[in-house]
Design a protein around this motif. Structure first.
Motif, short mmCIF file in Angstrom:
data_model
loop_
_atom_site.label_atom_id
_atom_site.label_comp_id
_atom_site.label_asym_id
_atom_site.label_seq_id
_atom_site.Cartn_x
_atom_site.Cartn_y
_atom_site.Cartn_z
N SER A 225 38.59 49.84 43.58
CA SER A 225 37.38 49.18 43.07
C SER A 225 37.72 47.78 42.52
O SER A 225 36.95 46.84 42.72
CB SER A 225 36.72 50.02 41.98
OG SER A 225 37.59 50.20 40.89
N ARG B 243 40.25 45.90 43.53
CA ARG B 243 40.61 45.08 44.69
C ARG B 243 39.36 44.56 45.38
O ARG B 243 39.24 43.37 45.69
CB ARG B 243 41.46 45.91 45.66
CG ARG B 243 41.92 45.14 46.87
CD ARG B 243 42.91 45.92 47.73
NE ARG B 243 42.46 47.25 48.10
CZ ARG B 243 43.07 48.38 47.75
NH1 ARG B 243 44.15 48.37 47.00
NH2 ARG B 243 42.59 49.55 48.15
N GLU B 244 38.38 45.44 45.61
CA GLU B 244 37.14 45.03 46.27
C GLU B 244 36.35 44.05 45.39
O GLU B 244 35.76 43.10 45.90
CB GLU B 244 36.29 46.25 46.62
CG GLU B 244 36.92 47.12 47.71
CD GLU B 244 37.18 46.35 49.00
OE1 GLU B 244 36.30 45.57 49.42
OE2 GLU B 244 38.28 46.50 49.56
N ARG C 7 37.98 40.66 45.67
CA ARG C 7 37.64 40.03 46.97
C ARG C 7 36.24 39.45 46.95
O ARG C 7 36.02 38.32 47.39
CB ARG C 7 37.80 41.04 48.10
CG ARG C 7 39.23 41.32 48.42
CD ARG C 7 39.37 42.26 49.59
NE ARG C 7 40.78 42.50 49.82
CZ ARG C 7 41.26 43.42 50.62
NH1 ARG C 7 40.44 44.21 51.30
NH2 ARG C 7 42.56 43.57 50.77
N ARG C 8 35.29 40.24 46.46
CA ARG C 8 33.91 39.74 46.39
C ARG C 8 33.83 38.52 45.48
O ARG C 8 33.17 37.54 45.80
CB ARG C 8 32.96 40.85 45.88
CG ARG C 8 32.62 41.89 46.90
CD ARG C 8 31.49 42.80 46.42
NE ARG C 8 31.70 43.34 45.09
CZ ARG C 8 32.35 44.47 44.81
NH1 ARG C 8 32.87 45.19 45.80
NH2 ARG C 8 32.49 44.89 43.57
#
Length: 137
Positions: A72, A74-75, A78-79
């Protein structure tokens, strides 16, 4: 005497938005000893600063998120990097580093710390913080 608690800017905004009873609890919690905490956004903030000051390219920063263990986080990183990159393309200008700002409450009961990641020069104007104070590094 207990140490004066210090709130980060986002925690302070949460405090301001709370109803009176939860506000008192949030302030009381700041007076209790803390073992520290986990900064979920630290990896994003550090990568944004690295991209902003040319230490990493956008692609290098995006690739480096694969090293973040928690899926979570990491995502989210990225976002956040993608949104920062889009924002930076729409807002060209020189980015400058800045120091944190610390504000004591009027009665000295707590302090609020505002730590900007950077200042942006807009339309040729020198960078200004939201408080109108230009800090030097």
């Amino acid at each position: 005497m207990a140490q004066i608690p210090k709130f980060g800017f986002s925690a302070f905004l949460r405090l301001l938005n709370a109803n009176p009873k939860p506000q008192r609890r949030l302030v009381r919690d700041r007076y209790r000893p803390s073992k520290g905490g986990y900064d979920y956004h630290k990896s994003l903030k550090s990568r944004v600063q690295q991209v902003a000051f040319g230490e990493l390219s956008f692609q290098q920063a995006l690739n480096s998120t694969s090293q973040i263990t928690k899926l979570s986080e990491r995502e989210s990183a990225r976002r956040g990097l993608k949104r920062f990159f889009e924002w930076k393309q729409q807002n060209p200008g020189t980015l400058e580093a800045t120091q944190r700002l610390l504000f004591p409450s009027p009665k000295g009961l707590y302090k609020v710390e505002f730590t900007p990641n950077f200042l942006l020069e807009m339309d040729g104007r020198q960078p200004q913080s939201i408080f109108g104070i230009r800090s030097t590094v």
